[in-house]
Enzyme design. Structure first.
Site, PDB file in Angstrom:
ATOM      1  N   ARG A  36       0.541  -1.574   0.429  1.00  0.00           N
ATOM      2  CA  ARG A  36       0.100  -0.104  -0.016  1.00  0.00           C
ATOM      3  C   ARG A  36       1.297   1.290   0.285  1.00  0.00           C
ATOM      4  NH1 ARG A  36      -5.417  -0.618   1.822  1.00  0.00           N
ATOM      5  NH2 ARG A  36      -6.071  -2.399   0.339  1.00  0.00           N
ATOM      6  N   ARG A  40      -3.660   6.370   0.929  1.00  0.00           N
ATOM      7  CA  ARG A  40      -3.990   8.335   1.806  1.00  0.00           C
ATOM      8  C   ARG A  40      -2.902   8.531   2.278  1.00  0.00           C
ATOM      9  NH1 ARG A  40      -9.950   5.682   3.096  1.00  0.00           N
ATOM     10  NH2 ARG A  40      -8.131   3.203   3.155  1.00  0.00           N
ATOM     11  N   ARG A  49      -6.978  11.512  -5.642  1.00  0.00           N
ATOM     12  CA  ARG A  49      -8.691  10.770  -5.546  1.00  0.00           C
ATOM     13  C   ARG A  49      -9.119  11.885  -5.328  1.00  0.00           C
ATOM     14  NH1 ARG A  49     -10.877   8.096  -5.474  1.00  0.00           N
ATOM     15  NH2 ARG A  49     -10.400   6.792  -3.547  1.00  0.00           N
ATOM     16  N   ASP A  85      -7.261  -2.892  -7.297  1.00  0.00           N
ATOM     17  CA  ASP A  85      -7.372  -3.960  -6.210  1.00  0.00           C
ATOM     18  C   ASP A  85      -7.817  -5.390  -6.733  1.00  0.00           C
ATOM     19  OD1 ASP A  85      -8.857  -2.519  -3.722  1.00  0.00           O
ATOM     20  OD2 ASP A  85      -9.547  -4.275  -4.379  1.00  0.00           O
ATOM     21  N   TYR A 163     -14.724 -12.485   0.097  1.00  0.00           N
ATOM     22  CA  TYR A 163     -15.000 -11.361   0.492  1.00  0.00           C
ATOM     23  C   TYR A 163     -16.812 -11.588  -0.498  1.00  0.00           C
ATOM     24  CZ  TYR A 163     -11.747  -7.790   1.584  1.00  0.00           C
ATOM     25  OH  TYR A 163     -11.405  -6.981   2.173  1.00  0.00           O
TER      26      TYR A 163
HETATM   27  C1  LIG Z   1      -7.746  -6.619   0.457  1.00  0.00           C
HETATM   28  C2  LIG Z   1      -7.770  -5.971   0.228  1.00  0.00           C
HETATM   29  C3  LIG Z   1      -8.245  -5.125  -1.003  1.00  0.00           C
HETATM   30  N1  LIG Z   1      -6.846  -4.482  -1.696  1.00  0.00           N
HETATM   31  C4  LIG Z   1      -5.581  -5.539  -1.186  1.00  0.00           C
HETATM   32  C5  LIG Z   1      -6.217  -6.387  -0.449  1.00  0.00           C
HETATM   33  C6  LIG Z   1      -4.543  -7.181  -0.589  1.00  0.00           C
HETATM   34  C7  LIG Z   1      -3.793  -6.672   0.542  1.00  0.00           C
HETATM   35  C8  LIG Z   1      -4.550  -6.011   1.953  1.00  0.00           C
HETATM   36  O1  LIG Z   1      -4.010  -7.124   2.724  1.00  0.00           O
HETATM   37  O2  LIG Z   1      -4.494  -5.276   2.138  1.00  0.00           O
HETATM   38  C9  LIG Z   1      -4.876  -5.116  -2.587  1.00  0.00           C
HETATM   39  C10 LIG Z   1      -4.538  -3.855  -2.662  1.00  0.00           C
HETATM   40  N2  LIG Z   1      -5.030  -2.234  -2.548  1.00  0.00           N
HETATM   41  C11 LIG Z   1      -4.419  -1.584  -3.495  1.00  0.00           C
HETATM   42  C12 LIG Z   1      -3.192  -1.801  -3.761  1.00  0.00           C
HETATM   43  C13 LIG Z   1      -2.275  -0.768  -4.462  1.00  0.00           C
HETATM   44  C14 LIG Z   1      -1.352  -0.939  -4.506  1.00  0.00           C
HETATM   45  C15 LIG Z   1      -0.225  -0.574  -3.790  1.00  0.00           C
HETATM   46  O3  LIG Z   1      -0.552  -1.253  -2.025  1.00  0.00           O
HETATM   47  O4  LIG Z   1       0.032   0.606  -3.206  1.00  0.00           O
HETATM   48  C16 LIG Z   1      -3.162  -2.744  -3.293  1.00  0.00           C
HETATM   49  C17 LIG Z   1      -2.076  -4.354  -3.574  1.00  0.00           C
HETATM   50  C18 LIG Z   1      -4.993  -0.119  -3.740  1.00  0.00           C
HETATM   51  C19 LIG Z   1      -6.322   0.379  -2.513  1.00  0.00           C
HETATM   52  N3  LIG Z   1      -7.202  -0.500  -1.974  1.00  0.00           N
HETATM   53  C20 LIG Z   1      -7.886   0.691  -1.107  1.00  0.00           C
HETATM   54  C21 LIG Z   1      -6.669   1.668  -1.211  1.00  0.00           C
HETATM   55  C22 LIG Z   1      -7.594   2.745   0.101  1.00  0.00           C
HETATM   56  C23 LIG Z   1      -9.009   3.203  -1.139  1.00  0.00           C
HETATM   57  C24 LIG Z   1      -8.846   5.122  -1.710  1.00  0.00           C
HETATM   58  O5  LIG Z   1      -8.016   5.130  -1.997  1.00  0.00           O
HETATM   59  O6  LIG Z   1      -9.747   5.235  -1.420  1.00  0.00           O
HETATM   60  C25 LIG Z   1      -5.897   1.744  -2.064  1.00  0.00           C
HETATM   61  C26 LIG Z   1      -5.231   2.834  -1.770  1.00  0.00           C
HETATM   62  C27 LIG Z   1      -9.022  -0.030  -0.423  1.00  0.00           C
HETATM   63  C28 LIG Z   1      -9.745  -0.856  -0.272  1.00  0.00           C
HETATM   64  N4  LIG Z   1      -9.380  -2.268  -1.003  1.00  0.00           N
HETATM   65  C29 LIG Z   1      -9.537  -3.331   0.095  1.00  0.00           C
HETATM   66  C30 LIG Z   1      -9.531  -3.047   0.965  1.00  0.00           C
HETATM   67  C31 LIG Z   1      -9.886  -4.069   2.685  1.00  0.00           C
HETATM   68  C32 LIG Z   1      -9.338  -1.325   1.468  1.00  0.00           C
HETATM   69  C33 LIG Z   1      -9.419  -0.571   1.967  1.00  0.00           C
HETATM   70  C34 LIG Z   1     -11.184   0.405   2.601  1.00  0.00           C
HETATM   71  C35 LIG Z   1     -10.706   1.588   3.059  1.00  0.00           C
HETATM   72  O7  LIG Z   1      -9.311   1.976   3.927  1.00  0.00           O
HETATM   73  O8  LIG Z   1     -11.678   2.249   2.990  1.00  0.00           O
HETATM   74  C36 LIG Z   1      -9.776  -4.841  -0.403  1.00  0.00           C
END
Ligand SMILES: Cc1c2[nH]c(c1CCC(=O)O)Cc1[nH]c(c(CCC(=O)O)c1C)Cc1[nH]c(c(CCC(=O)O)c1C)Cc1[nH]c(c(C)c1CCC(=O)O)C2
Length: 366
Positions: A36, A40, A49, A85, A163
């Site tokens: 990640r 944010r 974003r 994602d 999920y």
């Molecule tokens: C479980 C999972 C998800 N997504 C992902 C996983 C596996 C990794 C882990 O275990 O954390 C994988 C993921 N998601 C994202 C990346 C991008 C690359 C990176 O690591 O920089 C990667 C590798 C961007 C993202 N994916 C997400 C964000 C944040 C939301 C946003 O940008 O608005 C980002 C940067 C959203 C997301 N997507 C998901 C979740 C649980 C969330 C968070 C929701 C929240 O915090 O409100 C599902």
């Protein structure tokens, strides 16, 4: 048809430290990146974003490219990961997923009964459905100008299944776990269908320009060792074996990383599952992880993300101890899980600097 998608005329790679460590080759310093790392906690990320839907952003190759590059402008990372994602795969299979601010990913209509598998597409045209990810990867490979390698990724079958059935995150995961105990055969059918899509998806990412692949089994830890062996491990192995076999046919070798969070009981098995790298969460001692994986793979991880809340000097000490535990070879420094939005970018800089500095010093002393 196939060669149309093969990577071509990308800028030459200038820093191969991450790839070398992944392949078990000697490195001058320990490579480092953060799960990640695009997120944010970066003001430029929040600004970019703002007001945009999350999955709309994922579907824009230009936006994904920009967000992937942002952390590289600030920090001396040795690798980048494509902004996307894991939930784009259930979308490609026909499910609706929304990112609800403050709540996270949400499926308005999750799978409830075995009959609901009929709602999924039987044949998924991965090339078409996930074309936007492939375009993002190709564009980013050009724009990154060979600075560091670009990692592609996917969610693993069990994590995606959880999920698709829970419909969001969960405390107990009792809905999806009830499937494993009540409908084991249907569960295996679903996991198999996810595996098939994931294999195509990863191969598509390599064809588009991904230089390494990480498989996120983020929900491994909600299973015990018996269920892990039944419902996670076989599919994780199948994915790596099939992807590696296909790549070999075209003479390509792309390092693969598996991250099964909290599955410490599975480390020995994971180290014998065709992956080059096993990524670790922070609950496992580095020396113990080395013992259990027996030098067969490289290791990645595993600083507690919350250690980034410590003062800089403390971060440096924590990194030093971690490096002493893992050693400086066959090792990629990372966090044990993703960054949180309230973290200070300065702490990330301190983390990266500490990894480079201490590992160079330790290599000199040997
Ligand atoms: C479980 C999972 C998800 N997504 C992902 C996983 C596996 C990794 C882990 O275990 O954390 C994988 C993921 N998601 C994202 C990346 C991008 C690359 C990176 O690591 O920089 C990667 C590798 C961007 C993202 N994916 C997400 C964000 C944040 C939301 C946003 O940008 O608005 C980002 C940067 C959203 C997301 N997507 C998901 C979740 C649980 C969330 C968070 C929701 C929240 O915090 O409100 C599902």
């Amino acid at each position: 048809e196939k060669c149309l998608h093969l990577p071509k005329d990308f800028p030459q790679l200038k820093n191969d430290t991450f790839l070398r460590a992944a392949r078990g080759e000697q490195t001058q310093h320990v490579p480092v990146w953060c799960m990640r790392q695009a997120g944010r906690y970066l003001p430029e990320f929040r600004e970019f974003r703002a007001g945009k839907d999350f999955f709309d952003t994922c579907r824009s190759p230009e936006a994904c490219c920009e967000l992937t590059l942002q952390p590289l402008r600030r920090f001396d990372f040795d690798a980048s990961i494509i902004f996307s994602d894991i939930l784009v795969v259930p979308q490609a299979m026909g499910m609706e997923v929304q990112m609800v601010p403050g709540k996270g990913p949400t499926f308005p209509d999750p799978l409830k009964d075995p009959e609901d598998l009929q709602r999924l597409k039987t044949k998924v045209d991965v090339q078409k459905e996930l074309d936007y990810v492939f375009k993002a990867i190709t564009l980013t490979r050009h724009k990154i100008e060979g600075k560091v390698p670009l990692i592609g990724f996917t969610g693993a079958p069990w994590t995606l299944m959880s999920y698709m059935i829970e419909g969001s995150g969960s405390k107990t995961f009792s809905k999806v776990k009830s499937w494993l105990y009540r409908y084991p055969e249907v569960s295996h059918m679903l996991l198999k269908r996810l595996t098939d899509v994931i294999v195509d998806y990863l191969l598509g990412q390599v064809a588009a320009g991904a230089q390494a692949l990480q498989v996120f089994e983020s929900h491994a830890g909600i299973l015990g060792p018996v269920e892990f062996k039944a419902f996670c491990l076989p599919y994780l192995r199948d994915i790596a074996r099939r992807v590696k076999d296909q790549l070999k046919e075209t003479g390509q070798d792309v390092p693969m990383i598996v991250f099964a969070k909290d599955a410490h009981y599975g480390l020995e098995d994971l180290s014998q599952s065709y992956y080059d790298v096993v990524s670790l969460d922070w609950t496992i001692d580095p020396r113990l992880a080395r013992e259990q994986t027996g030098g067969k793979v490289s290791l990645q991880g595993n600083m507690d993300p919350c250690a980034l809340y410590a003062p800089k000097e403390r971060i440096s000490e924590i990194v030093k101890t971690m490096l002493e535990g893992f050693g400086t070879q066959r090792y990629i420094a990372n966090l044990g899980h993703g960054m949180y939005p309230d973290m200070d970018p300065e702490s990330v800089a301190a983390f990266v600097e500490a990894v480079h500095k201490h590992s160079r010093q330790m290599n000199k002393q040997q």
